[in-house]
Design a protein around this motif. Structure first.
Motif, PDB file in Angstrom:
ATOM      1  N   HIS A  48      -8.268  14.071   3.862  1.00  0.00           N
ATOM      2  CA  HIS A  48      -8.290  14.228   5.324  1.00  0.00           C
ATOM      3  C   HIS A  48      -8.870  13.000   6.031  1.00  0.00           C
ATOM      4  O   HIS A  48      -9.778  13.103   6.852  1.00  0.00           O
ATOM      5  CB  HIS A  48      -9.079  15.483   5.708  1.00  0.00           C
ATOM      6  N   VAL A  49      -8.318  11.836   5.704  1.00  0.00           N
ATOM      7  CA  VAL A  49      -8.804  10.600   6.326  1.00  0.00           C
ATOM      8  C   VAL A  49      -7.750   9.967   7.240  1.00  0.00           C
ATOM      9  O   VAL A  49      -7.943   8.842   7.710  1.00  0.00           O
ATOM     10  CB  VAL A  49      -9.261   9.582   5.255  1.00  0.00           C
ATOM     11  N   GLY A  50      -6.653  10.656   7.502  1.00  0.00           N
ATOM     12  CA  GLY A  50      -5.671  10.187   8.473  1.00  0.00           C
ATOM     13  C   GLY A  50      -5.046   8.859   8.090  1.00  0.00           C
ATOM     14  O   GLY A  50      -4.487   8.695   7.003  1.00  0.00           O
ATOM     15  N   PRO A  85       0.822  -1.223   0.000  1.00  0.00           N
ATOM     16  CA  PRO A  85       0.000   0.000   0.000  1.00  0.00           C
ATOM     17  C   PRO A  85       0.852   1.268   0.000  1.00  0.00           C
ATOM     18  O   PRO A  85       1.944   1.301   0.574  1.00  0.00           O
ATOM     19  CB  PRO A  85      -0.803  -0.130   1.296  1.00  0.00           C
ATOM     20  N   LEU A  86       0.308   2.294  -0.663  1.00  0.00           N
ATOM     21  CA  LEU A  86       0.977   3.591  -0.735  1.00  0.00           C
ATOM     22  C   LEU A  86       0.052   4.681  -0.206  1.00  0.00           C
ATOM     23  O   LEU A  86      -1.164   4.623  -0.415  1.00  0.00           O
ATOM     24  CB  LEU A  86       1.345   3.934  -2.184  1.00  0.00           C
ATOM     25  N   PRO A  87       0.610   5.712   0.433  1.00  0.00           N
ATOM     26  CA  PRO A  87      -0.218   6.858   0.812  1.00  0.00           C
ATOM     27  C   PRO A  87      -0.405   7.807  -0.368  1.00  0.00           C
ATOM     28  O   PRO A  87       0.364   7.774  -1.341  1.00  0.00           O
ATOM     29  CB  PRO A  87       0.602   7.527   1.920  1.00  0.00           C
ATOM     30  N   LEU A  88      -1.428   8.637  -0.279  1.00  0.00           N
ATOM     31  CA  LEU A  88      -1.598   9.728  -1.226  1.00  0.00           C
ATOM     32  C   LEU A  88      -0.890  10.952  -0.671  1.00  0.00           C
ATOM     33  O   LEU A  88      -0.930  11.217   0.535  1.00  0.00           O
ATOM     34  CB  LEU A  88      -3.082  10.032  -1.443  1.00  0.00           C
ATOM     35  N   ARG A  89      -0.259  11.701  -1.553  1.00  0.00           N
ATOM     36  CA  ARG A  89       0.544  12.845  -1.122  1.00  0.00           C
ATOM     37  C   ARG A  89      -0.340  13.907  -0.448  1.00  0.00           C
ATOM     38  O   ARG A  89      -1.328  14.383  -1.033  1.00  0.00           O
ATOM     39  CB  ARG A  89       1.269  13.452  -2.320  1.00  0.00           C
ATOM     40  N   GLY A  90       0.004  14.233   0.803  1.00  0.00           N
ATOM     41  CA  GLY A  90      -0.660  15.332   1.502  1.00  0.00           C
ATOM     42  C   GLY A  90      -2.015  14.996   2.105  1.00  0.00           C
ATOM     43  O   GLY A  90      -2.712  15.900   2.561  1.00  0.00           O
ATOM     44  N   ASP A  91      -2.415  13.724   2.120  1.00  0.00           N
ATOM     45  CA  ASP A  91      -3.713  13.327   2.675  1.00  0.00           C
ATOM     46  C   ASP A  91      -4.830  14.254   2.168  1.00  0.00           C
ATOM     47  O   ASP A  91      -5.494  14.955   2.938  1.00  0.00           O
ATOM     48  CB  ASP A  91      -3.671  13.366   4.208  1.00  0.00           C
ATOM     49  N   PRO A  92      -5.071  14.283   0.849  1.00  0.00           N
ATOM     50  CA  PRO A  92      -5.974  15.281   0.259  1.00  0.00           C
ATOM     51  C   PRO A  92      -7.432  15.177   0.701  1.00  0.00           C
ATOM     52  O   PRO A  92      -8.168  16.155   0.602  1.00  0.00           O
ATOM     53  CB  PRO A  92      -5.849  15.012  -1.247  1.00  0.00           C
ATOM     54  N   LEU A 134     -10.974   6.236   2.323  1.00  0.00           N
ATOM     55  CA  LEU A 134     -10.877   7.057   1.118  1.00  0.00           C
ATOM     56  C   LEU A 134     -12.101   6.877   0.233  1.00  0.00           C
ATOM     57  O   LEU A 134     -12.638   7.843  -0.316  1.00  0.00           O
ATOM     58  CB  LEU A 134      -9.623   6.697   0.323  1.00  0.00           C
ATOM     59  N   GLN A 135     -12.553   5.622   0.092  1.00  0.00           N
ATOM     60  CA  GLN A 135     -13.721   5.384  -0.741  1.00  0.00           C
ATOM     61  C   GLN A 135     -14.948   6.086  -0.189  1.00  0.00           C
ATOM     62  O   GLN A 135     -15.756   6.632  -0.935  1.00  0.00           O
ATOM     63  CB  GLN A 135     -13.981   3.885  -0.873  1.00  0.00           C
ATOM     64  N   GLN A 136     -15.088   6.082   1.141  1.00  0.00           N
ATOM     65  CA  GLN A 136     -16.208   6.783   1.771  1.00  0.00           C
ATOM     66  C   GLN A 136     -16.166   8.273   1.431  1.00  0.00           C
ATOM     67  O   GLN A 136     -17.183   8.873   1.083  1.00  0.00           O
ATOM     68  CB  GLN A 136     -16.158   6.591   3.285  1.00  0.00           C
ATOM     69  N   ALA A 137     -14.967   8.853   1.523  1.00  0.00           N
ATOM     70  CA  ALA A 137     -14.822  10.289   1.254  1.00  0.00           C
ATOM     71  C   ALA A 137     -15.147  10.617  -0.201  1.00  0.00           C
ATOM     72  O   ALA A 137     -15.832  11.607  -0.490  1.00  0.00           O
ATOM     73  CB  ALA A 137     -13.404  10.747   1.596  1.00  0.00           C
TER      74      ALA A 137
END
Length: 255
Positions: A104-106, A95-102, A161-164
């Motif tokens: 806001h899901v921590g 798994p990879l993070p998205l840059r900057g948590d666009p 992320l999917q929820q957001a």
């Protein structure tokens, strides 16, 4: 995606490819439409152009109705509505993070499994991978096409992320949702009957009792006959429900 709708207290139809006109829907959610003929993809594009909103995931538009890869760049006939093309893709080792948590899901700011190397033409980049190589390509895009939009997920999103993204798409489509519904086992649905009275259904999808505040107009429970008042806290038993019929017609209650 369906789980995200459930958590937002939004019901959904299942739309079949043979549907000629999608215009009755404010939002189409299209998961991995890998096999599709050109006609279906063009109807989806026309739906967006005419003011519809689409949320679509990776691998969509990749092959034709015979599961043969198209000669043209992916996503085939969807490229104008999607606002990008791509030729290459990759598995993700971890798994990879998205840059900057666009969004806001921590801790939920993670994607996994798959990455398409999207090359935007008109699409806006909503998120990129926080990675020295994969960070060259968007992970999530949104394109304004005609009067509508197409949001595309080029990777597999975490549940948060999917929820957001689903809730953002509901907002774009002007569809009301309850952001607090994910913390409750109660789901609330409403409609009207042939007598012109509003009917509210409060359903407890749980093996434990749950409390909910009744937010409708003065009503009575069709199952028990008890009177219900606005703001009243109702205790609903496991796997049980309350059906509240208003004590006046909708026209009277709106005056």
């Amino acid at each position: 995606m369906h789980n995200a709708l459930y958590k937002a207290n939004v019901g959904a139809d299942f739309v079949f490819p043979a549907t000629i006109d999608f215009s009755q829907y404010k939002l189409l959610i299209i998961p991995s439409l890998y096999v599709a003929d050109d006609d279906l993809l063009k109807r989806i594009s026309e739906y967006v152009h005419n003011g519809g909103h689409v949320l679509m995931t990776f691998k969509s538009g990749f092959t034709n109705e015979n599961s043969a890869v198209r000669w043209e760049k992916a996503p085939g006939p969807l490229h104008e509505a999607a606002g990008f093309t791509y030729q290459e893709f990759s598995n993700l080792e971890k798994p990879l993070p998205l840059r900057g948590d666009p969004f806001h899901v921590g801790e939920g700011n993670m994607v996994s499994q798959w990455a398409e190397f999207l090359q935007p033409t008109t699409a806006k980049t909503l998120a990129t991978y926080d990675h020295p190589f994969f960070g060259r390509w968007p992970a999530i895009t949104r394109n304004q096409f005609g009067k509508g939009t197409l949001t595309y997920e080029g990777t597999a999103l975490s549940e948060q992320l999917q929820q957001a993204i689903v809730q953002q798409s509901l907002q774009d489509g002007g569809i009301p949702f309850d952001p607090g519904a994910s913390h409750s086992t109660i789901r609330v649905k409403s409609g009207s009957n042939t007598s012109g009275r509003s009917v509210t259904y409060l359903l407890n999808y749980s093996s434990a009792p749950a409390d909910v505040k009744y937010a409708g107009t003065p009503a009575h429970d069709l199952l028990t006959g008890r009177l219900l008042s606005p703001g009243q806290v109702l205790s609903i038993q496991p796997w049980d429900l309350v059906i509240a019929e208003s004590d006046g017609t909708e026209n009277k209650s709106s005056r």
